[in-house]
Write a protein that holds these residues in place. Structure first.
Motif, PDB file in Angstrom:
ATOM      1  N   THR A   8      55.218  -6.167 -11.119  1.00 22.47           N
ATOM      2  CA  THR A   8      55.618  -4.797 -10.852  1.00 22.47           C
ATOM      3  C   THR A   8      54.617  -4.171  -9.903  1.00 22.47           C
ATOM      4  O   THR A   8      53.534  -4.684  -9.691  1.00 22.47           O
ATOM      5  N   ASP A   9      54.968  -3.080  -9.350  1.00 22.74           N
ATOM      6  CA  ASP A   9      54.133  -2.411  -8.378  1.00 22.74           C
ATOM      7  C   ASP A   9      53.216  -1.422  -9.095  1.00 22.74           C
ATOM      8  O   ASP A   9      53.679  -0.469  -9.684  1.00 22.74           O
ATOM      9  N   PRO A  10      51.914  -1.700  -9.078  1.00 20.87           N
ATOM     10  CA  PRO A  10      51.016  -0.833  -9.844  1.00 20.87           C
ATOM     11  C   PRO A  10      50.924   0.572  -9.259  1.00 20.87           C
ATOM     12  O   PRO A  10      50.398   1.467  -9.903  1.00 20.87           O
ATOM     13  N   MET A  11      51.397   0.776  -8.067  1.00 24.98           N
ATOM     14  CA  MET A  11      51.343   2.115  -7.474  1.00 24.98           C
ATOM     15  C   MET A  11      52.577   2.935  -7.846  1.00 24.98           C
ATOM     16  O   MET A  11      52.693   4.094  -7.482  1.00 24.98           O
ATOM     17  N   LEU A  12      53.513   2.305  -8.539  1.00 22.62           N
ATOM     18  CA  LEU A  12      54.769   2.987  -8.874  1.00 22.62           C
ATOM     19  C   LEU A  12      54.654   3.701 -10.218  1.00 22.62           C
ATOM     20  O   LEU A  12      54.432   3.064 -11.236  1.00 22.62           O
ATOM     21  N   GLN A 241      42.089   7.292  -5.158  1.00 18.36           N
ATOM     22  CA  GLN A 241      43.427   7.373  -4.585  1.00 18.36           C
ATOM     23  C   GLN A 241      44.397   6.469  -5.335  1.00 18.36           C
ATOM     24  O   GLN A 241      45.572   6.760  -5.422  1.00 18.36           O
ATOM     25  N   CYS A 242      43.869   5.354  -5.867  1.00 13.62           N
ATOM     26  CA  CYS A 242      44.791   4.418  -6.506  1.00 13.62           C
ATOM     27  C   CYS A 242      44.493   4.259  -7.990  1.00 13.62           C
ATOM     28  O   CYS A 242      45.386   4.057  -8.783  1.00 13.62           O
ATOM     29  N   GLY A 243      43.224   4.323  -8.384  1.00 14.25           N
ATOM     30  CA  GLY A 243      42.856   4.179  -9.794  1.00 14.25           C
ATOM     31  C   GLY A 243      42.795   2.733 -10.245  1.00 14.25           C
ATOM     32  O   GLY A 243      42.558   2.467 -11.417  1.00 14.25           O
ATOM     33  N   ILE A 244      43.021   1.788  -9.344  1.00 11.22           N
ATOM     34  CA  ILE A 244      43.114   0.391  -9.759  1.00 11.22           C
ATOM     35  C   ILE A 244      42.345  -0.555  -8.843  1.00 11.22           C
ATOM     36  O   ILE A 244      42.610  -1.745  -8.793  1.00 11.22           O
ATOM     37  N   GLY A 245      41.398  -0.029  -8.094  1.00  9.65           N
ATOM     38  CA  GLY A 245      40.525  -0.907  -7.313  1.00  9.65           C
ATOM     39  C   GLY A 245      41.104  -1.400  -6.008  1.00  9.65           C
ATOM     40  O   GLY A 245      40.614  -2.370  -5.444  1.00  9.65           O
ATOM     41  N   LEU A 246      42.129  -0.780  -5.497  1.00 11.73           N
ATOM     42  CA  LEU A 246      42.687  -1.216  -4.220  1.00 11.73           C
ATOM     43  C   LEU A 246      42.332  -0.295  -3.059  1.00 11.73           C
ATOM     44  O   LEU A 246      42.338  -0.717  -1.914  1.00 11.73           O
ATOM     45  N   CYS A 247      42.002   0.972  -3.355  1.00 12.23           N
ATOM     46  CA  CYS A 247      41.859   1.931  -2.250  1.00 12.23           C
ATOM     47  C   CYS A 247      40.426   2.041  -1.751  1.00 12.23           C
ATOM     48  O   CYS A 247      40.194   2.502  -0.639  1.00 12.23           O
TER      49      CYS A 247
ATOM     50  N   GLU D  94      65.439  16.318 -12.630  1.00  8.21           N
ATOM     51  CA  GLU D  94      66.323  15.224 -12.210  1.00  8.21           C
ATOM     52  C   GLU D  94      65.619  14.256 -11.264  1.00  8.21           C
ATOM     53  O   GLU D  94      66.228  13.329 -10.752  1.00  8.21           O
ATOM     54  N   THR D  95      64.332  14.487 -11.009  1.00  5.09           N
ATOM     55  CA  THR D  95      63.638  13.660 -10.029  1.00  5.09           C
ATOM     56  C   THR D  95      63.677  12.179 -10.390  1.00  5.09           C
ATOM     57  O   THR D  95      63.404  11.802 -11.526  1.00  5.09           O
ATOM     58  N   LYS D  96      64.038  11.376  -9.428  1.00  9.64           N
ATOM     59  CA  LYS D  96      64.039   9.923  -9.628  1.00  9.64           C
ATOM     60  C   LYS D  96      63.038   9.274  -8.669  1.00  9.64           C
ATOM     61  O   LYS D  96      62.903   9.700  -7.527  1.00  9.64           O
ATOM     62  N   ILE D  97      62.332   8.245  -9.148  1.00  9.26           N
ATOM     63  CA  ILE D  97      61.376   7.544  -8.284  1.00  9.26           C
ATOM     64  C   ILE D  97      62.046   6.306  -7.712  1.00  9.26           C
ATOM     65  O   ILE D  97      62.603   5.489  -8.449  1.00  9.26           O
ATOM     66  N   ILE D  98      62.017   6.225  -6.404  1.00 10.56           N
ATOM     67  CA  ILE D  98      62.688   5.106  -5.737  1.00 10.56           C
ATOM     68  C   ILE D  98      61.636   4.169  -5.148  1.00 10.56           C
ATOM     69  O   ILE D  98      60.891   4.558  -4.254  1.00 10.56           O
ATOM     70  N   PRO D  99      61.552   2.947  -5.664  1.00 13.37           N
ATOM     71  CA  PRO D  99      60.562   2.029  -5.098  1.00 13.37           C
ATOM     72  C   PRO D  99      60.926   1.641  -3.672  1.00 13.37           C
ATOM     73  O   PRO D  99      62.093   1.683  -3.283  1.00 13.37           O
ATOM     74  N   GLU D 100      59.927   1.298  -2.912  1.00 12.03           N
ATOM     75  CA  GLU D 100      60.154   0.863  -1.542  1.00 12.03           C
ATOM     76  C   GLU D 100      60.501  -0.628  -1.577  1.00 12.03           C
ATOM     77  O   GLU D 100      59.801  -1.404  -2.217  1.00 12.03           O
ATOM     78  N   PRO D 101      61.565  -1.032  -0.886  1.00  9.85           N
ATOM     79  CA  PRO D 101      61.900  -2.460  -0.904  1.00  9.85           C
ATOM     80  C   PRO D 101      60.734  -3.298  -0.375  1.00  9.85           C
ATOM     81  O   PRO D 101      60.001  -2.863   0.518  1.00  9.85           O
ATOM     82  N   TYR D 132      45.116  -5.881 -10.580  1.00 11.46           N
ATOM     83  CA  TYR D 132      46.312  -5.253  -9.997  1.00 11.46           C
ATOM     84  C   TYR D 132      46.456  -5.768  -8.586  1.00 11.46           C
ATOM     85  O   TYR D 132      45.468  -6.066  -7.928  1.00 11.46           O
ATOM     86  N   ARG D 133      47.692  -5.829  -8.120  1.00  6.80           N
ATOM     87  CA  ARG D 133      47.814  -6.290  -6.754  1.00  6.80           C
ATOM     88  C   ARG D 133      48.803  -5.450  -5.952  1.00  6.80           C
ATOM     89  O   ARG D 133      49.690  -4.811  -6.497  1.00  6.80           O
ATOM     90  N   ASP D 134      48.581  -5.505  -4.651  1.00  3.00           N
ATOM     91  CA  ASP D 134      49.439  -4.773  -3.729  1.00  3.00           C
ATOM     92  C   ASP D 134      50.665  -5.637  -3.454  1.00  3.00           C
ATOM     93  O   ASP D 134      50.566  -6.658  -2.779  1.00  3.00           O
ATOM     94  N   PRO D 135      51.809  -5.279  -4.022  1.00  7.27           N
ATOM     95  CA  PRO D 135      52.970  -6.176  -3.933  1.00  7.27           C
ATOM     96  C   PRO D 135      53.473  -6.366  -2.502  1.00  7.27           C
ATOM     97  O   PRO D 135      53.980  -7.434  -2.161  1.00  7.27           O
ATOM     98  N   GLN D 136      53.311  -5.336  -1.664  1.00  8.48           N
ATOM     99  CA  GLN D 136      53.778  -5.474  -0.286  1.00  8.48           C
ATOM    100  C   GLN D 136      52.934  -6.510   0.456  1.00  8.48           C
ATOM    101  O   GLN D 136      53.452  -7.376   1.155  1.00  8.48           O
ATOM    102  N   TYR D 137      51.631  -6.401   0.259  1.00  7.24           N
ATOM    103  CA  TYR D 137      50.741  -7.361   0.899  1.00  7.24           C
ATOM    104  C   TYR D 137      51.065  -8.767   0.398  1.00  7.24           C
ATOM    105  O   TYR D 137      51.193  -9.706   1.189  1.00  7.24           O
ATOM    106  N   ALA D 138      51.222  -8.882  -0.918  1.00  5.96           N
ATOM    107  CA  ALA D 138      51.497 -10.192  -1.506  1.00  5.96           C
ATOM    108  C   ALA D 138      52.789 -10.768  -0.926  1.00  5.96           C
ATOM    109  O   ALA D 138      52.860 -11.956  -0.610  1.00  5.96           O
TER     110      ALA D 138
END
Ligand code: FAD
Ligand code: SF4
Ligand code: SF4
Ligand code: SF4
Lengths: 278, 257, 432, 360
Positions: A8-12, A241-247, D94-101, D132-138
């Protein structure tokens, strides 16, 4: 504990809903929220709270660990995001990520005396410690809470402080920097109360939270009294900015305060806090 | 601010370019007019100043006449938020080139009847006269900044107009540094970001129209410009343009007198 | 209302600050005064000692509405002073940039500043909110296309950064130009529709016999970028270098701007009407057709119809831009080599609101010894005052606010650019 | 061994495999990484000249990969200057969070140098190997094919040898090429995908001579470099926060952040909230940040590092010292970009040496 899911995306964030809001001081509110699937937290951890359209900031959790039905935060309005957060009413939704960060090692202090030193809004992040201590009172030795506020009108959690104070099984002292005529309590810095407090330094674990300058004085005062630097724990603040060691923003020397901290022991922080503008 | 905030746009000594930026937001101007009440904006509407209170006052231009020095005080008193638009209002603008020179010589150079001209010896930023709540940089301001400022103000968040160097935008845009790769003088390292590093994108050095950035090290940049062959006069001219009266630029120009 | 003063202390929907006053005694206008109180900004003075290369960027700051005009006149003046003849591709790209400014500035003025006068609104936003949303949106889209020319070629809409003495800093990519061409092709229909919108406005039926002056281009093109000669409807035909022999600037008490007059005496008019009347033949067929459709005729003397002329000129500029883009090839180097030298040079070009004259004398090291800038609104000031006297004279029995409205509308015929003129506006009708 | 035709065949094969193929291209007087369609796009016959604050291309030789590193590494493609994290739709409750593809574009890089590979590996560690990881980068990394080029010529600013990252690529690539005279390449595969691609190319086996020439070229590159003494450097830098050299460099440093922008390992970002005038939709956007800005360390009440001295110290100490604590290796791969692209030519190797020398 929250196990990060690499898929999952930790920034979400997830959507959290405010269920209750209490005004504590003119610029401080506490609110309770619900979040579906909240994994629970440990004292000292924080959440990243997002007000949609305004921004996202780190805020410590100030409620009890034992009740995972609600998440409690206490927020001081200091800038745009904290202002927007503090203005949210019950029913409002916000974004939440967390919990994050290394917790206060409270359970490790079982069997020992505990001193909690808090300054200003620093009382909020240590409140979960106090709940744990009181819920498991027998597991701990002597308990002392020393709290400093700028003035009597800025004393946080006043009612709770009163209740704790009236308990016979813990010492609670409150001091203010500036006092009007009708104040009959202590005046002066919180560290001045350390000497009179009753604990056995060699068998004491201390938790310190507040402005950096107060942390420094309290930690030095505690070591002077003989508390080991490794037994003094404090919570640090840096831009996050991120709280998780990425920023990268929250670095202090070799540490990412968000993931390596925000709670550290004094042995680790002392050499770093000595360096100007590190 | 309940309901639509009331906006006034005021003009002092300037070229009109910054307020024109609002009309140049072709895609957004109607949305802006929907979100805020444009109560006074003489360049765009005949509606007169009703003498009332404004939630937001945009101020363009610098103070160059005794009349202007008075008018700005009244505007401040009638505005909740005063936001200056552009280099003139924020640092004095190009007309601040007259600061330090003899105004009389200047008047004599331009006008046949100098006695008809009523002007102060200096062109000064609005903040020299009244408290300013926010300053938007640039000669002219960037449209993106202006819309961001309005959107942020309406949302209650801080506008993203970072005070760091133009170089950051330059690199983000993927431009090749004209100073390093071509030896062209560039003020990017000491200039406030905001334009998106336009000039380096057109193969020229930044000429500083957004004014000094946070903690500008102008002395170190000048030393490098000199090594690259700029003479004292060129360096002085470089700092003496649209933000000539911004302290960091003014001092650096003076150091090359 | 035999003795009165019609007066506006802060003329709206113009660029810059100005006022006017019409003094009426015994039912007759005895004085008109068009005042520019926009503070003086002394450009000519602080250009002295600057480098020749700085002139296009510095003079652009005279006016945020027509910076391109300042850049075009100044680069030509500098190049003449320095003895440099720039290549045709460099000139073509400059004309393209100018097309962008014409479209952008003309539509801004016609739709946003002037049209509300004809339709009785305080502003274009009120117009949009009251049933004219389509016209305003059309204008905004159209104007944006003009701006996108300036942005691509010049770097940004206001105070472009790509103009350089000797040529350009960087020639745009053909690929980006071809994208722009798509937008311009879309703009053609907008341009026709906009002409029709202006043609349908109600016009006061008034004419004046102006002395009309504009530049003439060496290549037989519609006057815009390269003014080598100056011509008039009274038979004047002089090299542009002789400007100062035929024209004069006066300093009058009410104004922080100098006023231009013919040395031979009298006010003259510069801007869209002179260009249209003197260079009608040079318009494109589509522009001529649009002019004819809107009933302009071969000759226009009704100053209120200048709004239609602006729309026709804008259509022309769209077509011209398309032509220039289609002929465009990337060139490198983007500028001619410059060697500083002493000299004097002038540049005359057509800003959307009229002729803009620059003249510089350079020192040997290429720095500026003397600068002279004659902006269009300064030249038009006397004519504006005459218009106020003549065009309002038979309207004096109307209610004060109607007269005032008409006065303002009359002044706005000029698309007066007051920021430029100070080196302009506030209405007072003084009836005693 | 493959030749220019082989290289073109490789580019074509990668493209027909559905990849965007990026390689060095000459633009605005420098080499930048852009999409290429054949070897014609490469800066053949150009070489670079680099020193502190100085970069020029000049015509020299006929090599395709004669010019070493351009201003920006592959970072802008894998960890772009700006990216949308998520957006919201709807307002209020009603706010919905939309992940970025996820960015699943398949890409191929042609011409990554050994130091670039080390830098990509360093960012992999930061952005994908922590809790934690940056999914876009991954996602971008997972879809990447790398054709490395071993350096046979170094810029004067290079010091990969000192940092143990080059000049020969040892890991992190699919195919590695060593360019020999006459537009010929010694090609080696290090992954299955790489081997499969190579097998399909017109090639001939390499001779001992070819291999000798390749090794000699790499040795030459090694010899052309500057050095930095990394021995004990981390401890030394951390122990000397008050060394006078920090104040001295702050006098020269423009705090313009160019070094962090060009550094292929620098990963810091700031997150911005974007709102529009038209509706309640919002966006969270992340952009490159730099420890050289005041805002970077802003906390309510002021910045933690307001001084230029502490900002420079933070950067350099992070690169050469605290990165080791955090990720077990240095955060500098020795590419020298920060030296060349610093407008005033501040040189990390020189600064490190000065601090080592002591003084004050
Ligand atoms: C681990 C941690 C726990 C915290 N717990 C609490 C709490 O329980 N209650 C509370 O009231 N405050 C807490 N804070 C402080 C709170 O995060 C800041 O007051 C808040 O970020 C200010 O943001 P702003 O937009 O309102 O103000 P501004 O000062 O305008 O801040 C602008 C931006 O800077 C950053 N920033 C500013 N100050 C801080 C800061 N101190 N820490 C991190 N980032 C900052 C944020 O990105 C913020 O959006 C905590 C901070 C940290 C790091
Ligand atoms: S071109 Fe100018 S703005 Fe861009 S990086 Fe170089 S010095 Fe900075
Ligand atoms: S690069 Fe510099 S001069 Fe050019 S537009 Fe930006 S701030 Fe102005
Ligand atoms: S610190 Fe400098 S030399 Fe090291 S990897 Fe970054 S840019 Fe390259």
């Amino acid at each position: 504990m929250h196990a990060p899911d690499p898929h999952t995306d930790p920034m979400l964030p997830v959507i959290a809903r405010i269920t209750r809001r209490t005004r504590e001081l003119s610029d401080v509110v506490t609110f309770e929220m619900e979040v579906e699937g909240w994994p629970g937290f440990e004292p000292g951890q924080f959440n990243m709270l997002a007000v949609f359209g305004v921004g996202e900031i780190p805020i410590s959790i100030s409620g009890p660990v034992s009740d995972s039905s609600k998440i409690i935060h206490t927020i001081r309005d200091v800038g745009p995001v904290s202002r927007a957060l503090a203005a949210l009413e019950p029913g409002a939704v916000l974004g939440l990520r967390g919990p994050y960060g290394a917790p206060w090692p409270v359970k490790a202090a079982r069997g020992r005396d505990v001193v909690v030193v808090a300054g200003g809004l620093g009382l909020a992040p240590v409140r979960p410690i106090l709940y744990e201590l009181m819920e498991n009172r027998d597991a701990y030795g002597k308990i002392t809470l020393l709290y400093g506020a700028r003035s009597p009108s800025e004393i946080l959690f006043r009612e709770e402080l009163g209740a704790w104070r009236s308990r016979l099984d813990m010492g609670v002292e409150v001091t203010v920097d500036r006092a009007p005529e009708d104040w009959h309590g202590h005046v002066g810095v919180v560290t001045a109360l350390l000497r009179a407090a009753d604990f056995a330094p060699a068998n004491t674990t201390a938790f310190v939270c507040g402005p950096e300058i107060m942390i420094r004085f309290a930690a030095n005062g505690l070591t002077d009294l003989g508390v080991a630097a490794t037994d003094i724990h404090l919570s640090m603040e840096r831009n996050m900015q991120c709280g998780i060691g990425l920023c990268g923003h929250c670095q202090l020397g070799p540490y990412f305060l968000c993931k390596d901290g925000p709670v550290f022991d004094w042995a680790t922080m002392k050499p770093l806090m000595r360096i100007k503008e590190l | 601010m309940t309901g639509r905030p009331r906006l006034a746009v005021w003009k002092f000594s300037s070229c009109d370019g910054c307020q024109l930026s609002l009309l140049d937001c072709e895609d957004e101007v109607l949305a802006v007019a929907g979100a805020i009440e444009i109560a006074y904006f003489p360049e765009a509407t005949r509606r007169e100043d009703d003498g009332g209170h404004y939630d937001i006052s945009f101020v363009e231009g610098s103070v160059t006449t005794p009349h202007e020095a008075e008018a700005i005080k009244d505007i401040r008193a009638r505005s909740t938020t005063v936001i200056t638009l552009g280099a003139c209002a924020t640092s004095g603008g190009i007309q601040a080139l007259k600061n330090g020179a003899s105004t009389k010589d200047f008047i004599d150079a331009v006008y046949a009847h100098p006695e008809f001209i009523d002007t102060l010896d200096t062109a000064t930023p609005i903040s020299d006269h009244v408290k300013v709540d926010f300053e938007l940089r640039g000669c002219p301001i960037s449209k993106t900044h202006l819309i961001e400022l309005i959107a942020a103000t309406l949302a209650g968040r801080a506008p993203q107009t970072p005070a760091h160097a133009t170089c950051i935008e330059c690199k983000m845009a993927g431009h090749v540094c004209v100073m390093v790769a071509e030896g062209k003088p560039c003020l990017g390292p000491v200039t406030h970001a905001g334009c998106g590093a336009l000039c380096p994108g057109y193969a020229r050095g930044c000429y500083g129209c957004f004014g000094p950035k946070e903690t500008p090290n102008t002395a170190a940049l000048s030393a490098r410009l000199a090594e690259n062959g700029a003479d004292r006069r060129q360096i002085r001219r470089l700092y003496s343009t649209y933000n000539t009266n911004a302290p960091a630029f003014r001092e650096e120009a003076k150091a090359h007198d | 209302m035999t003795d009165t003063t019609i007066k506006v202390d802060m003329l709206a929907r113009v660029e810059g600050e100005g006022a006017f006053k019409v003094v009426v005694r015994e039912g007759k206008i005895v004085g008109t005064e068009f005042r520019i109180f926009e503070p003086p900004r002394f450009f000519e003075a602080f250009l002295r000692g600057r480098d020749h290369s700085e002139a296009p960027d510095i003079t652009a700051r005279i006016c945020g509405i027509c910076p391109v005009a300042y850049q075009m006149s100044s680069v030509q003046a500098m190049e003449m002073a320095l003895g440099v003849e720039v290549s045709q591709p460099i000139k073509n790209l400059r004309r393209l940039l100018y097309c962008g400014e014409w479209i952008e500035s003309h539509i801004l003025h016609a739709a946003m500043l002037h049209a509300p006068d004809f339709l009785g609104y305080a502003s274009a936003i009120d117009m949009a909110n009251d049933g004219h949303a389509d016209a305003v949106k059309l204008a905004l889209d159209y104007k944006k296309i003009g701006n996108s020319i300036v942005t691509l070629v010049g770097g940004r809409e206001i105070h472009p950064i790509n103009v350089k003495v000797g040529g350009w800093w960087k020639a745009p990519k053909k690929r980006d130009m071809m994208k722009l061409r798509e937008d311009l092709l879309r703009a053609l229909d907008m341009a026709d529709a906009f002409v029709d919108f202006t043609a349908a406005l109600p016009f006061p039926d008034k004419e004046r016999d102006y002395t009309m002056v504009c530049i003439e281009e060496p290549n037989g093109r519609y006057p815009m970028y390269e003014g080598t000669r100056l011509i008039s409807n009274r038979g004047m035909d002089i090299p542009a270098t002789a400007f100062n022999d035929h024209f004069d600037e006066h300093h009058v008490k009410q104004s922080n701007a100098l006023q231009g007059r013919m040395k031979a005496g009298g006010a003259y008019l510069t801007g869209p009407l002179p260009r249209y009347n003197l260079a009608y033949d040079k318009l494109s067929e589509r522009a001529k057709a649009a002019a004819e459709r809107s009933g302009l005729g071969r000759e226009v003397k009704n100053p209120y119809r200048s709004i239609v002329v602006r729309a026709v000129e804008s259509l022309f500029a769209v077509e011209e831009a398309i032509r220039l883009i289609e002929d465009y090839e990337e060139f490198d180097p983007a500028a001619m080599e410059i060697t500083p030298r002493a000299g004097t040079g002038m540049g005359a070009s057509e800003a959307p609101r009229g002729m803009l004259f620059h003249q510089y004398t350079l020192e040997e090291d290429g720095s500026i010894a003397k600068a002279q800038i004659v902006p269009p609104t300064a030249q038009n000031q006397p004519s504006i005052e005459e218009d106020l006297a003549e065009l309002i004279a038979d309207e004096l029995d109307r209610p004060h606010d109607e007269i005032q409205w008409l006065c303002e509308q009359t002044i706005r015929n000029y698309d007066p650019c007051i920021s430029c003129a100070t080196h302009f506006l506030d209405l007072t009708i003084d009836r005693g | 061994m493959i030749d220019a035709q082989g290289l073109d065949a490789l580019i074509a094969a990668l493209a027909s495999d559905g990849r965007e193929v990026f390689g060095p291209v000459r633009r605005e007087g420098a080499v930048v990484y852009e999409e290429i369609s054949s070897s014609d796009d490469l800066p053949k016959g150009w070489a670079d000249e680099q020193s502190g604050g100085h970069y020029r291309l000049r015509q020299e030789g006929d090599a395709f990969f004669g010019a070493t590193l351009g201003p920006q590494g592959w970072k802008r493609l894998l960890h772009p200057p700006k990216q949308v994290l998520w957006r919201t739709e709807g307002a209020g409750e009603e706010t919905k969070i939309i992940p970025e593809p996820l960015d699943t574009t398949r890409r191929a890089f042609i011409g990554a140098r050994a130091c670039d590979l080390a830098a990509i590996a360093a960012q992999d560690k930061v952005l994908t190997e922590g809790p934690y990881r940056d999914p876009q980068y991954a996602a971008r990394r997972a879809n990447l094919f790398i054709v490395a080029v071993n350096c046979t010529r170094s810029a004067e600013t290079c010091f990969c040898t000192s940092m143990n990252t080059g000049p020969k690529a040892t890991k992190g690539y699919d195919i590695a090429l060593t360019e020999l005279e006459g537009g010929r390449f010694l090609a080696e595969a290090a992954s299955e995908a790489g081997a499969a691609q190579l097998a399909a190319l017109p090639s001939r086996p390499a001779t001992a001579d070819d291999e000798g020439a390749a090794a000699a070229g790499i040795d030459r590159a090694r010899d052309q470099q500057r050095r930095i003494d990394t021995d004990g450097l981390p401890a030394l830098l951390k122990d000397r926060p008050d060394h006078p050299r920090w104040s001295e460099v702050a006098q020269r440093c423009l705090n313009c952040a160019n070094c962090t922008m060009v550094c292929p390992t620098c990963f810091c970002t700031t997150v911005d909230e974007v709102t529009s005038l038209e509706g309640p939709e919002t966006e969270r956007v992340n952009r490159w940040a730099s420890c050289f800005t005041v805002d970077f360390s802003h906390v309510h009440g002021g910045a933690v590092r307001p001084g230029a001295k502490s900002r420079y110290r933070q950067w350099m100490t992070h690169k050469l010292a605290t990165w080791v604590d955090q990720f077990g290796e240095m955060g500098c791969v020795g590419c020298g970009r920060c030296i060349s692209w610093c407008p005033v030519g501040i040189d990390i190797t020189e600064e490190a040496a000065a601090i080592r020398k002591g003084g004050g």
